[in-house]
Scaffold this motif. Structure first.
Motif, PDB file in Angstrom:
ATOM      1  N   ILE A 169       0.883  -1.123  -0.104  1.00 25.92           N
ATOM      2  CA  ILE A 169      -0.100  -0.003   0.095  1.00 25.92           C
ATOM      3  C   ILE A 169       0.953   1.194  -0.210  1.00 25.92           C
ATOM      4  N   GLY A 170       0.600   2.224  -0.945  1.00 22.66           N
ATOM      5  CA  GLY A 170       1.550   3.334  -1.163  1.00 22.66           C
ATOM      6  C   GLY A 170       1.536   3.926  -2.319  1.00 22.66           C
ATOM      7  N   ARG A 171       2.143   5.376  -2.511  1.00 17.90           N
ATOM      8  CA  ARG A 171       2.141   5.662  -3.978  1.00 17.90           C
ATOM      9  C   ARG A 171       3.123   4.953  -4.372  1.00 17.90           C
TER      10      ARG A 171
ATOM     11  N   PRO B  49       1.350 -21.009  -6.005  1.00 15.65           N
ATOM     12  CA  PRO B  49       0.180 -20.691  -6.634  1.00 15.65           C
ATOM     13  C   PRO B  49      -0.770 -20.121  -5.690  1.00 15.65           C
ATOM     14  N   GLU B  50      -0.859 -20.572  -4.762  1.00 16.25           N
ATOM     15  CA  GLU B  50      -1.797 -19.907  -3.563  1.00 16.25           C
ATOM     16  C   GLU B  50      -1.659 -18.686  -2.988  1.00 16.25           C
ATOM     17  N   ALA B  51      -0.546 -17.920  -3.452  1.00 14.81           N
ATOM     18  CA  ALA B  51      -0.081 -16.678  -3.213  1.00 14.81           C
ATOM     19  C   ALA B  51      -0.580 -15.372  -4.335  1.00 14.81           C
ATOM     20  N   ARG B  52      -1.162 -14.538  -3.644  1.00 17.68           N
ATOM     21  CA  ARG B  52      -1.654 -13.435  -4.663  1.00 17.68           C
ATOM     22  C   ARG B  52      -0.826 -12.105  -4.155  1.00 17.68           C
ATOM     23  N   PHE B  53      -0.579 -11.254  -5.168  1.00 15.17           N
ATOM     24  CA  PHE B  53       0.281 -10.217  -4.792  1.00 15.17           C
ATOM     25  C   PHE B  53      -0.316  -8.911  -5.546  1.00 15.17           C
ATOM     26  N   GLN B  54      -0.969  -8.068  -4.534  1.00 18.90           N
ATOM     27  CA  GLN B  54      -1.738  -6.829  -4.654  1.00 18.90           C
ATOM     28  C   GLN B  54      -0.836  -5.852  -4.556  1.00 18.90           C
ATOM     29  N   LEU B  55      -1.250  -4.621  -5.306  1.00 23.02           N
ATOM     30  CA  LEU B  55      -0.754  -3.121  -5.169  1.00 23.02           C
ATOM     31  C   LEU B  55      -1.977  -2.352  -5.047  1.00 23.02           C
ATOM     32  N   LEU B  56      -1.846  -1.410  -4.110  1.00 25.26           N
ATOM     33  CA  LEU B  56      -2.788  -0.424  -3.693  1.00 25.26           C
ATOM     34  C   LEU B  56      -2.329   0.801  -3.820  1.00 25.26           C
ATOM     35  N   GLY B  57      -2.717   1.823  -4.517  1.00 30.68           N
ATOM     36  CA  GLY B  57      -2.073   3.226  -4.564  1.00 30.68           C
ATOM     37  C   GLY B  57      -2.093   3.659  -5.754  1.00 30.68           C
ATOM     38  N   PRO B  58      -1.753   5.261  -5.790  1.00 34.45           N
ATOM     39  CA  PRO B  58      -1.898   5.949  -6.956  1.00 34.45           C
ATOM     40  C   PRO B  58      -0.722   5.862  -7.892  1.00 34.45           C
ATOM     41  N   ALA B  59      -1.110   5.809  -9.066  1.00 32.63           N
ATOM     42  CA  ALA B  59       0.293   5.553 -10.224  1.00 32.63           C
ATOM     43  C   ALA B  59       0.229   6.903 -10.690  1.00 32.63           C
ATOM     44  N   GLY B  60       1.661   7.284 -11.506  1.00 30.91           N
ATOM     45  CA  GLY B  60       1.737   8.214 -12.332  1.00 30.91           C
ATOM     46  C   GLY B  60       1.844   9.571 -11.380  1.00 30.91           C
ATOM     47  N   VAL B  61       2.119   9.668 -10.091  1.00 33.00           N
ATOM     48  CA  VAL B  61       1.997  10.715  -9.255  1.00 33.00           C
ATOM     49  C   VAL B  61       3.319  11.757  -9.613  1.00 33.00           C
ATOM     50  N   ASP B  62       3.166  12.877  -9.109  1.00 35.15           N
ATOM     51  CA  ASP B  62       4.256  13.797  -9.567  1.00 35.15           C
ATOM     52  C   ASP B  62       5.299  13.652  -8.648  1.00 35.15           C
ATOM     53  N   ASN B  63       6.179  12.817  -9.042  1.00 31.23           N
ATOM     54  CA  ASN B  63       7.561  12.388  -8.314  1.00 31.23           C
ATOM     55  C   ASN B  63       8.536  11.897  -9.265  1.00 31.23           C
ATOM     56  N   PRO B  64       9.780  12.373  -9.181  1.00 31.97           N
ATOM     57  CA  PRO B  64      10.909  11.687 -10.081  1.00 31.97           C
ATOM     58  C   PRO B  64      10.802  10.241  -9.977  1.00 31.97           C
ATOM     59  N   SER B  65      10.426   9.525  -8.925  1.00 31.74           N
ATOM     60  CA  SER B  65      10.407   8.077  -8.713  1.00 31.74           C
ATOM     61  C   SER B  65       9.249   7.464  -9.333  1.00 31.74           C
ATOM     62  N   ALA B  66       8.300   8.166  -9.837  1.00 32.19           N
ATOM     63  CA  ALA B  66       6.820   7.765 -10.123  1.00 32.19           C
ATOM     64  C   ALA B  66       7.057   6.570 -11.215  1.00 32.19           C
TER      65      ALA B  66
ATOM     66  N   GLU C  66      -1.944  -8.025  -8.925  1.00 31.05           N
ATOM     67  CA  GLU C  66      -3.433  -7.336  -9.086  1.00 31.05           C
ATOM     68  C   GLU C  66      -3.197  -5.747  -8.608  1.00 31.05           C
ATOM     69  N   TYR C  67      -3.807  -4.900  -9.466  1.00 32.08           N
ATOM     70  CA  TYR C  67      -3.748  -3.376  -9.051  1.00 32.08           C
ATOM     71  C   TYR C  67      -4.956  -3.228  -8.485  1.00 32.08           C
ATOM     72  N   LEU C  68      -5.251  -2.696  -7.456  1.00 32.05           N
ATOM     73  CA  LEU C  68      -6.581  -2.315  -6.900  1.00 32.05           C
ATOM     74  C   LEU C  68      -7.011  -0.800  -6.940  1.00 32.05           C
ATOM     75  N   GLY C  69      -6.081  -0.099  -7.468  1.00 29.07           N
ATOM     76  CA  GLY C  69      -6.319   1.222  -7.927  1.00 29.07           C
ATOM     77  C   GLY C  69      -6.129   2.320  -6.659  1.00 29.07           C
ATOM     78  N   GLU C  70      -6.614   3.119  -6.408  1.00 29.20           N
ATOM     79  CA  GLU C  70      -6.760   4.159  -5.065  1.00 29.20           C
ATOM     80  C   GLU C  70      -8.093   4.051  -4.275  1.00 29.20           C
ATOM     81  N   THR C  71      -7.755   4.394  -3.084  1.00 24.75           N
ATOM     82  CA  THR C  71      -8.942   4.348  -1.996  1.00 24.75           C
ATOM     83  C   THR C  71      -8.722   5.437  -1.044  1.00 24.75           C
ATOM     84  N   ALA C  72      -9.823   5.939  -0.420  1.00 23.32           N
ATOM     85  CA  ALA C  72      -9.763   6.600   0.631  1.00 23.32           C
ATOM     86  C   ALA C  72      -9.732   5.894   1.948  1.00 23.32           C
ATOM     87  N   ASP C  73      -9.991   4.526   2.012  1.00 24.09           N
ATOM     88  CA  ASP C  73      -9.911   3.828   3.132  1.00 24.09           C
ATOM     89  C   ASP C  73      -9.025   2.606   3.004  1.00 24.09           C
TER      90      ASP C  73
END
Length: 326
Positions: A148-150, A172-189, A205-212
């Motif tokens: 979870i993070g930018r 195969p039972e393991a899942r790898f998720q990403l949660l957070g904004p992509a393409g942010v204003d940062n040299p490391s984006a 699996e990309y989960l997008g962004e969330t407020a919670d």
């Protein structure tokens, strides 16, 4: 909440001095007009230009270094200029707060504090233990990792993806998720297109962004943050408060929250092999062992990172400077 929000021109990661002077001038104008009793600055540009602007407006200020970021990760001309600006600007705040001891040590050892006696260790900004309540680990066959993070390369996203590639064939039972904004204003984006490539490959699996973030933490078996450097990462505090074992890198900030073998695992930064080994080790732990980590994590956060203690620190300083009480 009754807060008054004011738009401020900030080129958050830009290096154009004209843009930065505009930020400085805008802050000075606001402080001169608003006459605040005290100003708290966060992140690199507000810390630097806000501290100068507050001094010009004769307004007491406090600089809170929430993490040193790319300035102390990379060795570049821009980083050297930023350190010079820190050295100049940090002569003005009433106090300079650091969230972890490594950052404070870095500033002291590089002589970036004109008044070392004004430095204070806050030890993280805390977490709301009621909002982030303990949630039992799910008992199931599949195993969910979530980061979870930018989406920044400096957060170790590349290492996480590479570790996922290596593990998914054997687990195969393991899942790898990403949660957070992509393409942010940062040299490391990291761009959304790069994330889409990993999705099409079936690695993450990309989960997008969330407020919670709470539902995503609750659905996870382990929270991962292979960052290169942090202040004290809120993601890890929140995850540990909710009772999730953690895999993180042994770097400033992360090691404040994670005690290796107690509430999570620490591994070497910038090393996908080391990260894959730690993730595999987490997979191999029994449910009882992970549940013990979960319980230990909640206890550690309650003891060391309770938000109420942090609020009391703010109130005490405000009372000392302004005489106002709460």
């Amino acid at each position: 909440m009754g807060c008054h929000c004011i738009d401020l021109p900030v080129a958050s990661k830009g290096t154009n001095p004209i843009d930065d002077l505009q930020t400085l001038h805008a802050l000075y104008r606001h402080y001169r007009d608003l006459r605040p009793d005290i100003v708290f600055h966060y992140t690199i540009k507000p810390n630097i230009y806000g501290s100068i602007a507050a001094w010009l407006a004769r307004t007491p200020s406090v600089a809170v270094t929430t993490g040193l970021g790319y300035v102390f990760i990379q060795k570049s001309r821009t980083a050297n200029i930023a350190k010079l600006l820190y050295r100049f600007a940090f002569r003005f705040p009433h106090e300079v707060w650091f969230l972890n001891r490594d950052d404070e040590t870095a500033f002291r050892s590089q002589n970036l504090l004109a008044h070392p006696e004004r430095a204070r260790l806050l030890h993280g900004e805390g977490v709301d233990l009621i909002e982030f309540a303990f949630t039992p680990l799910p008992e199931r066959r599949e195993f969910v990792f979530v980061l979870i993070g930018r989406l920044l390369w400096d957060k170790g996203i590349g290492e996480y993806v590479e570790a996922a590639r290596r593990l998914r064939m054997h687990a195969p039972e393991a899942r790898f998720q990403l949660l957070g904004p992509a393409g942010v204003d940062n040299p490391s984006a990291i761009s959304r297109e790069e994330v889409a490539t990993w999705e099409s490959e079936g690695v993450i699996e990309y989960l997008g962004e969330t407020a919670d973030v709470r539902p995503y933490i609750a659905n996870a078996d382990c929270v991962v943050l292979p960052s290169y450097r942090e202040g004290v990462p809120r993601t890890l505090m929140e995850a540990s408060a909710m009772g999730r074992p953690i895999v993180a890198t042994d770097v400033p900030g992360c090691r404040e929250v994670v005690e290796h073998g107690v509430n999570g695992l620490l591994c070497e930064a910038r090393n996908p092999d080391a990260l894959a080994t730690s993730l595999a080790r987490m997979l191999d732990l029994t449910f009882a062992q992970r549940a013990a980590m979960a319980s230990n994590g909640r206890k550690k956060i309650a003891k060391e990172f309770d938000e109420r203690v942090v609020v009391q620190r703010y109130q005490k300083l405000i009372r000392e400077i302004t005489g106002l009480t709460f």
